[in-house]
Motif scaffolding. Structure first.
Motif, PDB file in Angstrom:
ATOM      1  N   LEU A   1       0.528  -1.067   0.065  1.00  0.00           N
ATOM      2  CA  LEU A   1       0.235  -0.042  -0.363  1.00  0.00           C
ATOM      3  C   LEU A   1       1.002   0.920   0.127  1.00  0.00           C
ATOM      4  O   LEU A   1       1.813   0.721   0.857  1.00  0.00           O
TER       5      LEU A   1
ATOM      6  N   ASP B   1       3.362  -5.813   2.293  1.00  0.00           N
ATOM      7  CA  ASP B   1       4.013  -4.836   3.500  1.00  0.00           C
ATOM      8  C   ASP B   1       4.383  -5.180   4.998  1.00  0.00           C
ATOM      9  O   ASP B   1       4.656  -4.723   5.984  1.00  0.00           O
TER      10      ASP B   1
ATOM     11  N   ARG C   1      -3.590  -6.365   5.642  1.00  0.00           N
ATOM     12  CA  ARG C   1      -2.432  -6.549   6.546  1.00  0.00           C
ATOM     13  C   ARG C   1      -2.398  -7.248   7.050  1.00  0.00           C
ATOM     14  O   ARG C   1      -2.099  -7.528   8.488  1.00  0.00           O
TER      15      ARG C   1
ATOM     16  N   MET D   1       7.738   3.582  -0.040  1.00  0.00           N
ATOM     17  CA  MET D   1       5.861   3.090   0.030  1.00  0.00           C
ATOM     18  C   MET D   1       5.258   3.130   1.735  1.00  0.00           C
ATOM     19  O   MET D   1       4.898   2.619   2.390  1.00  0.00           O
TER      20      MET D   1
ATOM     21  N   CYS E   1       8.594   1.759  11.647  1.00  0.00           N
ATOM     22  CA  CYS E   1       8.071   1.130  10.841  1.00  0.00           C
ATOM     23  C   CYS E   1       8.369  -0.649  11.187  1.00  0.00           C
ATOM     24  O   CYS E   1       8.266  -1.319  10.337  1.00  0.00           O
TER      25      CYS E   1
HETATM   26  C1  CIR Z   1       1.436   0.991   4.922  1.00  0.00           C
HETATM   27  O1  CIR Z   1       0.453   1.222   4.095  1.00  0.00           O
HETATM   28  O2  CIR Z   1       0.652  -0.133   5.895  1.00  0.00           O
HETATM   29  C2  CIR Z   1       2.796   0.171   4.295  1.00  0.00           C
HETATM   30  N1  CIR Z   1       2.739   0.672   3.143  1.00  0.00           N
HETATM   31  C3  CIR Z   1       3.666   1.343   5.003  1.00  0.00           C
HETATM   32  C4  CIR Z   1       3.722   1.336   6.875  1.00  0.00           C
HETATM   33  C5  CIR Z   1       4.961   2.494   7.451  1.00  0.00           C
HETATM   34  N2  CIR Z   1       4.139   1.937   8.897  1.00  0.00           N
HETATM   35  C6  CIR Z   1       3.924   2.332   9.926  1.00  0.00           C
HETATM   36  O3  CIR Z   1       4.201   3.976   9.708  1.00  0.00           O
HETATM   37  N3  CIR Z   1       3.949   2.161  11.276  1.00  0.00           N
END
Ligand code: CIR
Length: 257
Positions: A19, A61, A86, A246, A252
């Motif tokens: 995502l 992800d 997710r 991303m 993260c």
């Molecule tokens: C998402 O949209 O879930 C992933 N592409 C990015 C998640 C980032 N995670 C975070 O900030 N803890």
């Protein structure tokens, strides 16, 4: 608060299918793998012992391991991610977390919550309400945290269009200091904290990691780097270009405990 361990998961072959709203183009997988390996070395340099999970092609992800769990000294909490694609990541994280914690709590439907919305500031937690974390998820987490002796406050970022998760826009540096992007810097939850404002041009760097005696920051944001150094911290700058594409930031990519 001192950390000794972290859980990480290198990006999978499907990483670019995850995502994103960043509009920064497709990530280069090889480059992302190198950036991830450098990130892991930085965590080790900060004194952490790493547990590596295998890349999981089924979940593009899943390298963003922070979202399916919230780990604290006294409690491990599995989340219920608001992003449908997710949600299945939780079971993989559950097996590794249960190796380290005798008791594991859970946020359950209809509550949704992602770890990126949770920012620990010593014994207090800021809980972000976002497109991924709903009020019921926040309520459940606050209740679990309270049972383990932690306080919490809610920060509603649902109208902050440029922020995916709460920690996309703020981090806790320690010693009562919050560094936050303009959009959320005036939130009443920060009333008793010293808030350092991050101008829009550097807002990506509002997500950094204080780990023991070091602060890992995204490379290329001199204002935030100078502010952190100004408080006497040694910084480790890391190139995050492929994860940024991303919507991912430094926090993260690991679960620290
Ligand atoms: C998402 O949209 O879930 C992933 N592409 C990015 C998640 C980032 N995670 C975070 O900030 N803890």
């Amino acid at each position: 608060m001192r950390f000794t361990r972290a859980i990480v998961r290198p990006p999978s072959r499907t990483f670019a299918d995850g995502l994103t709203h960043a509009n920064l183009g497709k990530p280069d997988l090889e480059k992302a793998r190198v950036q991830h390996a450098t990130y892991c070395s930085a965590l080790e340099h900060c004194g952490l012992t790493l547990t590596f999970l295998d890349p999981d092609d089924k979940y593009p992800d899943s390298t963003f391991v922070e979202d399916p769990a919230v780990l604290t000294t006294h409690a491990a909490i599995l989340t219920n991610p608001g992003a449908a694609s997710r949600n299945g990541e939780v079971s993989g994280i559950a097996s590794v977390v249960s190796k380290f914690y005798a008791r594991v709590e859970r946020v359950r439907a209809p509550g949704t919550l992602e770890g990126g919305d949770i920012c620990q500031a010593d014994d207090h937690f800021f809980i972000g309400l976002s497109q991924r974390t709903n009020p019921e998820g926040a309520r459940q987490l606050a209740e679990i945290l309270a049972a383990h002796g932690y306080t919490s406050s809610i920060i509603d970022i649902r109208n902050a269009t440029t922020v995916l998760h709460l920690k996309t826009g703020m981090s806790y540096l320690g010693d009562g200091r919050v560094i936050a992007m303009e959009e959320i810097a005036d939130d009443p939850a920060f009333a008793e904290y010293e808030v350092v404002r991050v101008p829009p041009a550097e807002s990506y760097a509002a997500n950094f990691l204080r780990i023991n005696d070091h602060v890992i920051v995204a490379a290329g944001f001199p204002g935030v780097a100078a502010a952190v150094r100004g408080f006497g911290h040694e910084i480790i700058p890391l190139d995050m270009s492929e994860f940024r594409k991303m919507d991912g930031s430094l926090s993260c990519l690991s679960l620290r405990f």
